[in-house]
Design a protein around this motif. Sequence first.
Motif, PDB file in Angstrom:
ATOM      1  N   UNK A 115      13.715 -26.024  -4.614  1.00  0.00           N
ATOM      2  CA  UNK A 115      12.687 -26.187  -5.628  1.00  0.00           C
ATOM      3  C   UNK A 115      11.567 -27.057  -5.061  1.00  0.00           C
ATOM      4  N   UNK A 116      10.330 -26.651  -5.287  1.00  0.00           N
ATOM      5  CA  UNK A 116       9.178 -27.401  -4.806  1.00  0.00           C
ATOM      6  C   UNK A 116       8.472 -28.077  -5.982  1.00  0.00           C
ATOM      7  N   UNK A 117       8.034 -29.323  -5.802  1.00  0.00           N
ATOM      8  CA  UNK A 117       7.352 -30.022  -6.890  1.00  0.00           C
ATOM      9  C   UNK A 117       6.024 -29.332  -7.222  1.00  0.00           C
ATOM     10  N   UNK A 118       5.696 -29.279  -8.496  1.00  0.00           N
ATOM     11  CA  UNK A 118       4.483 -28.600  -8.932  1.00  0.00           C
ATOM     12  C   UNK A 118       3.766 -29.448  -9.975  1.00  0.00           C
ATOM     13  N   UNK A 119       2.473 -29.684  -9.758  1.00  0.00           N
ATOM     14  CA  UNK A 119       1.713 -30.570 -10.642  1.00  0.00           C
ATOM     15  C   UNK A 119       1.575 -29.996 -12.043  1.00  0.00           C
ATOM     16  N   UNK A 120       1.391 -28.683 -12.182  1.00  0.00           N
ATOM     17  CA  UNK A 120       1.254 -28.084 -13.503  1.00  0.00           C
ATOM     18  C   UNK A 120       2.561 -28.187 -14.288  1.00  0.00           C
ATOM     19  N   UNK A 121       3.677 -27.950 -13.609  1.00  0.00           N
ATOM     20  CA  UNK A 121       4.980 -28.085 -14.273  1.00  0.00           C
ATOM     21  C   UNK A 121       5.212 -29.530 -14.692  1.00  0.00           C
ATOM     22  N   UNK A 122       4.789 -30.464 -13.830  1.00  0.00           N
ATOM     23  CA  UNK A 122       4.949 -31.882 -14.167  1.00  0.00           C
ATOM     24  C   UNK A 122       4.116 -32.244 -15.390  1.00  0.00           C
ATOM     25  N   UNK A 123       2.854 -31.802 -15.426  1.00  0.00           N
ATOM     26  CA  UNK A 123       1.978 -32.107 -16.557  1.00  0.00           C
ATOM     27  C   UNK A 123       2.558 -31.565 -17.850  1.00  0.00           C
ATOM     28  N   UNK A 124       3.128 -30.357 -17.785  1.00  0.00           N
ATOM     29  CA  UNK A 124       3.783 -29.753 -18.947  1.00  0.00           C
ATOM     30  C   UNK A 124       4.967 -30.592 -19.405  1.00  0.00           C
ATOM     31  N   UNK A 125       5.811 -30.990 -18.448  1.00  0.00           N
ATOM     32  CA  UNK A 125       7.002 -31.783 -18.766  1.00  0.00           C
ATOM     33  C   UNK A 125       6.631 -33.173 -19.264  1.00  0.00           C
ATOM     34  N   UNK A 126       5.652 -33.789 -18.617  1.00  0.00           N
ATOM     35  CA  UNK A 126       5.258 -35.161 -18.970  1.00  0.00           C
ATOM     36  C   UNK A 126       4.702 -35.245 -20.374  1.00  0.00           C
ATOM     37  N   UNK A 180      26.058 -21.264 -24.138  1.00  0.00           N
ATOM     38  CA  UNK A 180      25.274 -20.377 -23.278  1.00  0.00           C
ATOM     39  C   UNK A 180      25.117 -20.920 -21.856  1.00  0.00           C
ATOM     40  N   UNK A 181      25.380 -22.221 -21.672  1.00  0.00           N
ATOM     41  CA  UNK A 181      25.174 -22.896 -20.383  1.00  0.00           C
ATOM     42  C   UNK A 181      23.748 -22.705 -19.880  1.00  0.00           C
ATOM     43  N   UNK A 182      22.814 -22.661 -20.815  1.00  0.00           N
ATOM     44  CA  UNK A 182      21.422 -22.418 -20.464  1.00  0.00           C
ATOM     45  C   UNK A 182      20.823 -23.434 -19.515  1.00  0.00           C
ATOM     46  N   UNK A 183      21.177 -24.714 -19.684  1.00  0.00           N
ATOM     47  CA  UNK A 183      20.641 -25.742 -18.796  1.00  0.00           C
ATOM     48  C   UNK A 183      21.192 -25.569 -17.374  1.00  0.00           C
ATOM     49  N   UNK A 184      22.480 -25.258 -17.285  1.00  0.00           N
ATOM     50  CA  UNK A 184      23.100 -25.061 -15.968  1.00  0.00           C
ATOM     51  C   UNK A 184      22.427 -23.926 -15.212  1.00  0.00           C
ATOM     52  N   UNK A 185      22.249 -22.805 -15.895  1.00  0.00           N
ATOM     53  CA  UNK A 185      21.674 -21.646 -15.210  1.00  0.00           C
ATOM     54  C   UNK A 185      20.219 -21.880 -14.838  1.00  0.00           C
ATOM     55  N   UNK A 186      19.519 -22.685 -15.610  1.00  0.00           N
ATOM     56  CA  UNK A 186      18.139 -23.033 -15.243  1.00  0.00           C
ATOM     57  C   UNK A 186      18.123 -23.880 -13.970  1.00  0.00           C
ATOM     58  N   UNK A 187      19.027 -24.835 -13.900  1.00  0.00           N
ATOM     59  CA  UNK A 187      19.059 -25.752 -12.760  1.00  0.00           C
ATOM     60  C   UNK A 187      19.418 -25.068 -11.441  1.00  0.00           C
ATOM     61  N   UNK A 188      20.229 -24.018 -11.514  1.00  0.00           N
ATOM     62  CA  UNK A 188      20.627 -23.332 -10.279  1.00  0.00           C
ATOM     63  C   UNK A 188      20.057 -21.907 -10.230  1.00  0.00           C
ATOM     64  N   UNK A 189      19.071 -21.639 -11.089  1.00  0.00           N
ATOM     65  CA  UNK A 189      18.475 -20.317 -11.156  1.00  0.00           C
ATOM     66  C   UNK A 189      17.443 -20.074 -10.065  1.00  0.00           C
ATOM     67  N   UNK A 190      16.864 -18.871 -10.026  1.00  0.00           N
ATOM     68  CA  UNK A 190      15.963 -18.462  -8.942  1.00  0.00           C
ATOM     69  C   UNK A 190      14.521 -18.938  -9.098  1.00  0.00           C
ATOM     70  N   UNK A 191      14.350 -20.137  -9.612  1.00  0.00           N
ATOM     71  CA  UNK A 191      12.993 -20.663  -9.798  1.00  0.00           C
ATOM     72  C   UNK A 191      12.489 -21.276  -8.495  1.00  0.00           C
ATOM     73  N   UNK A 192      11.194 -21.439  -8.404  1.00  0.00           N
ATOM     74  CA  UNK A 192      10.575 -21.923  -7.173  1.00  0.00           C
ATOM     75  C   UNK A 192       9.937 -23.299  -7.354  1.00  0.00           C
ATOM     76  N   UNK A 193       9.356 -23.524  -8.539  1.00  0.00           N
ATOM     77  CA  UNK A 193       8.608 -24.755  -8.793  1.00  0.00           C
ATOM     78  C   UNK A 193       9.278 -25.573  -9.894  1.00  0.00           C
ATOM     79  N   UNK A 194       9.022 -26.887  -9.852  1.00  0.00           N
ATOM     80  CA  UNK A 194       9.621 -27.773 -10.852  1.00  0.00           C
ATOM     81  C   UNK A 194       8.746 -29.002 -11.072  1.00  0.00           C
ATOM     82  N   UNK A 195       8.764 -29.487 -12.303  1.00  0.00           N
ATOM     83  CA  UNK A 195       8.163 -30.768 -12.639  1.00  0.00           C
ATOM     84  C   UNK A 195       9.153 -31.539 -13.490  1.00  0.00           C
ATOM     85  N   UNK A 196       9.281 -32.829 -13.257  1.00  0.00           N
ATOM     86  CA  UNK A 196      10.260 -33.658 -13.975  1.00  0.00           C
ATOM     87  C   UNK A 196       9.564 -34.875 -14.567  1.00  0.00           C
ATOM     88  N   UNK A 197       9.853 -35.169 -15.818  1.00  0.00           N
ATOM     89  CA  UNK A 197       9.303 -36.372 -16.442  1.00  0.00           C
ATOM     90  C   UNK A 197      10.384 -37.065 -17.264  1.00  0.00           C
TER      91      UNK A 197
END
Length: 214
Positions: A115-126, A180-197
């Motif tokens: 996963x690569x850090x992404x400013x837009x994802x971060x702004x959304x999360x923050x 549904x384990x939705x959080x688990x599948x998101x964390x190990x899913x095929x996404x490329x970008x991420x932002x964390x706040x």
Amino acid sequence: MKYTLLATLLLSGVITIAQTSTKTVTLLSPLAIYSSEWNKPVYAKCNTAAKAIYMTKTEREVIYILNLVRNYPVQFANTVLKTYPDKTNRGWISNTSYYESLMDTLLKMEPVNLLMPDKKCYTSAECHATTSGKLGYVGHERQSSYCTQKQDYNAECCDYGNDNALDIVLSLLIDEDVPSLGHRWACIGPYIKIGVSIKPHIGYRYNSVLDFSF
């Protein structure tokens, strides 16, 4: 080398000095307390957010740990997940079906992309973490038109009550009481970008928002 003076004895004009050397051990990886193996340079590639200074150290560590899970799932299961309940005085976790299913998932899992850090994802999360924290809100719906405009993700995880990077990651991966384990599948899913706040929350002390995108 540093020396620590332990005792000085004056006996018949003779000075006796006992010395002991001290060594500084540097923990390079946030998982080093679980195994020194994680300190090896080969794992540094997972620290993709190291230079993303718009995030805090803990927020960057969440991405680092997620990438270690995604790239080394079996090793993470055997060194971290296996001992985490006892090391954190949460032994009850290991007796739950959610913990057991995560262990089974990681032991069978093939490595996935970093996963690569992404400013837009971060702004959304923050924005969401900030407003949710101030209002005591729990959920994914944006609580202001401004945050709705800043919303940018394909998957989102929200965690409450934790401010430690590993605790946040494992809370989402174990996904206790979420069938549904939705959080688990998101964390190990095929996404490329991420932002964390991670922000204060009036109901749970802390809330974390992780926004993922392709």
